[in-house]
Design an enzyme around this catalytic site. Structure first.
Site, mmCIF file in Angstrom:
data_model
loop_
_atom_site.group_PDB
_atom_site.id
_atom_site.type_symbol
_atom_site.label_atom_id
_atom_site.label_comp_id
_atom_site.label_asym_id
_atom_site.label_seq_id
_atom_site.Cartn_x
_atom_site.Cartn_y
_atom_site.Cartn_z
ATOM 1 N N ASP A 37 -9.378 10.531 -8.024
ATOM 2 C CA ASP A 37 -9.663 8.936 -8.026
ATOM 3 C C ASP A 37 -9.165 8.530 -9.786
ATOM 4 O OD1 ASP A 37 -11.231 6.645 -6.260
ATOM 5 O OD2 ASP A 37 -10.649 6.172 -8.224
ATOM 6 N N ASP A 63 -4.306 10.129 -11.177
ATOM 7 C CA ASP A 63 -3.431 9.341 -10.413
ATOM 8 C C ASP A 63 -2.594 9.979 -9.329
ATOM 9 O OD1 ASP A 63 -1.387 7.234 -9.742
ATOM 10 O OD2 ASP A 63 -1.103 6.584 -11.663
ATOM 11 N N PHE A 83 -7.691 8.156 0.982
ATOM 12 C CA PHE A 83 -7.881 6.715 1.094
ATOM 13 C C PHE A 83 -7.414 5.939 -0.186
ATOM 14 C CE2 PHE A 83 -11.882 9.014 2.831
ATOM 15 C CZ PHE A 83 -12.136 8.128 3.900
ATOM 16 N N ALA A 84 -7.008 6.715 -1.170
ATOM 17 C CA ALA A 84 -6.619 6.085 -2.481
ATOM 18 C C ALA A 84 -5.530 4.874 -2.083
ATOM 19 C CB ALA A 84 -5.980 6.986 -3.717
ATOM 20 N N THR A 102 1.445 2.766 -5.808
ATOM 21 C CA THR A 102 0.414 3.679 -5.567
ATOM 22 C C THR A 102 0.400 4.028 -4.129
ATOM 23 O OG1 THR A 102 -1.254 3.007 -7.346
ATOM 24 C CG2 THR A 102 -2.189 3.421 -5.158
ATOM 25 N N THR A 127 -4.474 0.837 8.136
ATOM 26 C CA THR A 127 -5.130 -0.139 8.382
ATOM 27 C C THR A 127 -4.503 -1.069 9.687
ATOM 28 O OG1 THR A 127 -5.426 -2.556 7.629
ATOM 29 C CG2 THR A 127 -3.747 -1.327 6.646
ATOM 30 N N ASP A 128 -5.334 -1.797 10.254
ATOM 31 C CA ASP A 128 -4.629 -2.426 11.649
ATOM 32 C C ASP A 128 -3.815 -3.642 10.971
ATOM 33 O OD1 ASP A 128 -6.388 -4.158 10.414
ATOM 34 O OD2 ASP A 128 -7.496 -4.621 12.444
ATOM 35 N N TYR A 151 0.552 -6.132 0.707
ATOM 36 C CA TYR A 151 -0.219 -4.928 0.893
ATOM 37 C C TYR A 151 -0.139 -4.273 2.036
ATOM 38 C CZ TYR A 151 -4.718 -2.701 2.811
ATOM 39 O OH TYR A 151 -5.497 -1.991 3.408
ATOM 40 N N LYS A 155 1.206 -0.573 3.019
ATOM 41 C CA LYS A 155 0.409 0.460 3.790
ATOM 42 C C LYS A 155 1.452 0.975 5.160
ATOM 43 C CE LYS A 155 -3.121 1.753 3.574
ATOM 44 N NZ LYS A 155 -3.859 2.950 2.909
ATOM 45 N N LEU A 207 -13.999 -21.017 1.729
ATOM 46 C CA LEU A 207 -13.220 -20.502 2.967
ATOM 47 C C LEU A 207 -11.804 -21.117 2.929
ATOM 48 C CD1 LEU A 207 -14.036 -19.468 5.805
ATOM 49 C CD2 LEU A 207 -15.012 -21.961 6.282
ATOM 50 N N ASN A 250 -13.663 -16.710 10.480
ATOM 51 C CA ASN A 250 -14.137 -16.650 9.063
ATOM 52 C C ASN A 250 -15.239 -17.642 9.061
ATOM 53 O OD1 ASN A 250 -12.483 -14.447 8.422
ATOM 54 N ND2 ASN A 250 -10.867 -15.761 7.499
ATOM 55 N N ARG A 274 -4.819 -19.042 2.291
ATOM 56 C CA ARG A 274 -3.825 -17.896 1.795
ATOM 57 C C ARG A 274 -2.596 -17.942 2.078
ATOM 58 N NH1 ARG A 274 -6.395 -12.075 3.577
ATOM 59 N NH2 ARG A 274 -7.590 -12.059 1.641
HETATM 60 P P1 NAD Z 1 -11.026 0.304 -2.645
HETATM 61 O O1 NAD Z 1 -10.163 -0.695 -3.207
HETATM 62 O O2 NAD Z 1 -12.687 0.018 -2.715
HETATM 63 O O3 NAD Z 1 -10.770 1.897 -3.239
HETATM 64 C C1 NAD Z 1 -9.674 2.285 -3.528
HETATM 65 C C2 NAD Z 1 -9.907 3.295 -4.291
HETATM 66 O O4 NAD Z 1 -8.788 3.920 -4.637
HETATM 67 C C3 NAD Z 1 -10.520 3.116 -5.726
HETATM 68 O O5 NAD Z 1 -11.425 3.960 -6.156
HETATM 69 C C4 NAD Z 1 -9.532 3.227 -6.649
HETATM 70 O O6 NAD Z 1 -9.890 3.811 -7.987
HETATM 71 C C5 NAD Z 1 -8.501 4.149 -6.014
HETATM 72 N N1 NAD Z 1 -7.175 4.383 -6.652
HETATM 73 C C6 NAD Z 1 -6.410 3.096 -6.475
HETATM 74 N N2 NAD Z 1 -5.152 3.651 -7.093
HETATM 75 C C7 NAD Z 1 -5.180 4.878 -7.266
HETATM 76 C C8 NAD Z 1 -4.182 5.925 -7.680
HETATM 77 N N3 NAD Z 1 -3.183 5.599 -8.231
HETATM 78 N N4 NAD Z 1 -4.588 7.190 -7.974
HETATM 79 C C9 NAD Z 1 -5.832 7.337 -7.645
HETATM 80 N N5 NAD Z 1 -6.654 6.690 -7.032
HETATM 81 C C10 NAD Z 1 -6.429 5.274 -6.877
HETATM 82 O O7 NAD Z 1 -10.618 0.427 -1.101
HETATM 83 P P2 NAD Z 1 -11.300 0.582 0.301
HETATM 84 O O8 NAD Z 1 -11.670 -0.578 1.050
HETATM 85 O O9 NAD Z 1 -12.304 1.530 0.240
HETATM 86 O O10 NAD Z 1 -9.829 1.134 1.249
HETATM 87 C C11 NAD Z 1 -9.730 2.553 1.415
HETATM 88 C C12 NAD Z 1 -8.700 2.610 2.228
HETATM 89 O O11 NAD Z 1 -9.056 2.284 3.574
HETATM 90 C C13 NAD Z 1 -7.277 2.151 1.777
HETATM 91 O O12 NAD Z 1 -6.232 2.745 1.837
HETATM 92 C C14 NAD Z 1 -7.252 0.897 2.704
HETATM 93 O O13 NAD Z 1 -5.896 0.528 2.749
HETATM 94 C C15 NAD Z 1 -8.079 1.476 3.796
HETATM 95 N N6 NAD Z 1 -8.572 0.436 5.030
HETATM 96 C C16 NAD Z 1 -9.553 -0.449 4.090
HETATM 97 C C17 NAD Z 1 -10.418 -1.253 5.099
HETATM 98 C C18 NAD Z 1 -11.244 -2.287 4.656
HETATM 99 O O14 NAD Z 1 -11.592 -3.162 5.200
HETATM 100 N N7 NAD Z 1 -11.507 -1.957 3.401
HETATM 101 C C19 NAD Z 1 -9.827 -1.095 6.426
HETATM 102 C C20 NAD Z 1 -8.954 -0.159 6.901
HETATM 103 C C21 NAD Z 1 -8.374 0.585 6.159
#
Ligand code: NAD
Length: 326
Positions: A37, A63, A83-84, A102, A127-128, A151, A155, A207, A250, A274
């Site tokens: 991370d 990274d 996840f990153a 990223t 993600t959906d 975004y 993805k 909102l 919402n 938005r």
């Molecule tokens: P988040 O933003 O809380 O966490 C992202 C993490 O990735 C952070 O710890 C950040 O430091 C790390 N990161 C970012 N850029 C990086 C890089 N270049 N190298 C290494 N680490 C890096 O995100 P989240 O909400 O935990 O989402 C995690 C994953 O799940 C994402 O891929 C997101 O698209 C997906 N997702 C999220 C949701 C949601 O509701 N939050 C829903 C569906 C899918």
């Protein structure tokens, strides 16, 4: 077994790591976990504080776009759970460059390293939102990708790269596409923690538009169990939607949050919508239910009440992050 978790210091990734190390996934009871991370504004080691000193956890600050560091951490890895990402839609509207580098380039660097090191499973967490917006009904995994925000476009691009590494090279990739998550440790820029922490501070909640955009809210623990089922039993090259939360506008969500903290509608501040705001998301999650036996477990009312309580009791966690974000 060794599992590489990218983004394991973020909201969902850290929930996955805490769950795995606490024995929630019996098949991985002895697994070593390497977290990679970068600790961007969204990642913090306090999310992993309860795992500190666990001999099965190694944390590497680095990274995912850096082939050298990715190559080093990939050595000896059996399973990657990726996840990153840059994850906040509003930030992608303000500036999309980090999202592309990223989410797209970083994913490609990981896929290549996973191929070079012969990993046996690569779960790409998506993600959906890649499907766009749907007025009625629900998206199956075969629905075309029609992302609307930078975004979700980044993805979607990463999903296609993941698919291509399976089709071209045979890399054992699975892709998951989940609906909106909520729970503890979510960065206080996302709607639920933003609204709850504003209300706890006696501030209004912004909102968007008419407040009628619909989201399906799933507890982060259900999402992570879905990911784990895919890691263990998913079929190579397949996509699995993860959903089954509670659909709310919402406005409805805001009213529930106001009620939970004992505030009234005078705390709502209506703000312009938005740009490009998707109207409604809804995934068909019958594939993961039928094939892998997934079913969500956390009832929304209970999960939301526990989440609101968690933010009320963890000011020390969110106050510094909220300051950092502004
Ligand atoms: P988040 O933003 O809380 O966490 C992202 C993490 O990735 C952070 O710890 C950040 O430091 C790390 N990161 C970012 N850029 C990086 C890089 N270049 N190298 C290494 N680490 C890096 O995100 P989240 O909400 O935990 O989402 C995690 C994953 O799940 C994402 O891929 C997101 O698209 C997906 N997702 C999220 C949701 C949601 O509701 N939050 C829903 C569906 C899918």
């Amino acid at each position: 077994m060794r599992v590489l978790v990218t983004g394991g210091a973020g909201f969902i990734g850290s929930h996955y790591v805490r769950s795995l190390l606490s024995g929630a996934y019996p098949a991985y009871a002895d697994a070593e976990v390497v977290v990679l991370d970068l600790l961007t504004y969204a990642g913090t080691l306090t999310n992993l504080a309860e795992c500190e000193g666990n001999p099965r956890l190694r944390f590497v600050r680095g990274d995912i776009r850096d082939p050298r560091v990715v190559g080093e951490v990939m050595a000896g890895v059996d399973v990657v759970v990726h996840f990153a990402a840059e994850s906040h839609v509003d930030r992608s509207i303000a500036g999309a460059a980090d999202f592309v580098s990223t989410n797209v380039l970083g994913t490609q660097v990981l896929l290549q390293a996973a191929l070079d090191h012969g990993v046996s499973r690569f779960v790409h967490v998506s993600t959906d939102e890649v499907y766009g917006s749907i007025d009625e009904g629900a998206w199956p995994e075969t629905h075309p990708l029609e992302p609307n925000s930078p975004y979700s476009a980044s993805k979607a691009a990463s999903d296609l790269l993941a698919r291509s590494y399976h089709r071209t090279h045979g890399l054992p990739v699975c892709i998951t596409r989940c609906s909106n998550n909520y729970g503890p440790y979510q960065f206080p820029e996302k709607v639920i923690p933003l609204f709850v922490t504003n209300l706890l501070d006696g501030k209004k909640v912004p909102l968007y538009g008419d407040g009628l955009n619909v989201r399906d809210w799933l507890h982060v623990d259900d999402h992570c169990r879905g990911i784990q089922l895919v890691a263990e039993k998913g079929r190579d090259g397949e996509i699995y939607n993860i959903g089954g939360g509670t659909q709310l506008t919402n406005k409805e969500l805001t009213l529930r949050l106001l009620e939970a903290v004992g505030a009234d509608e005078s705390m709502i501040e209506h703000v312009p919508d938005r740009k490009g705001h998707d109207r409604r998301y809804c995934v068909d999650w019958s594939k993961i239910a039928n094939e892998l036996g997934y079913t969500p477990r956390v009832p929304f009312d209970e999960g939301l009440a526990a989440t609101v309580r968690w933010y009320a009791e963890h000011r020390d966690w969110w106050e510094p992050l909220k300051k950092r974000a502004t």
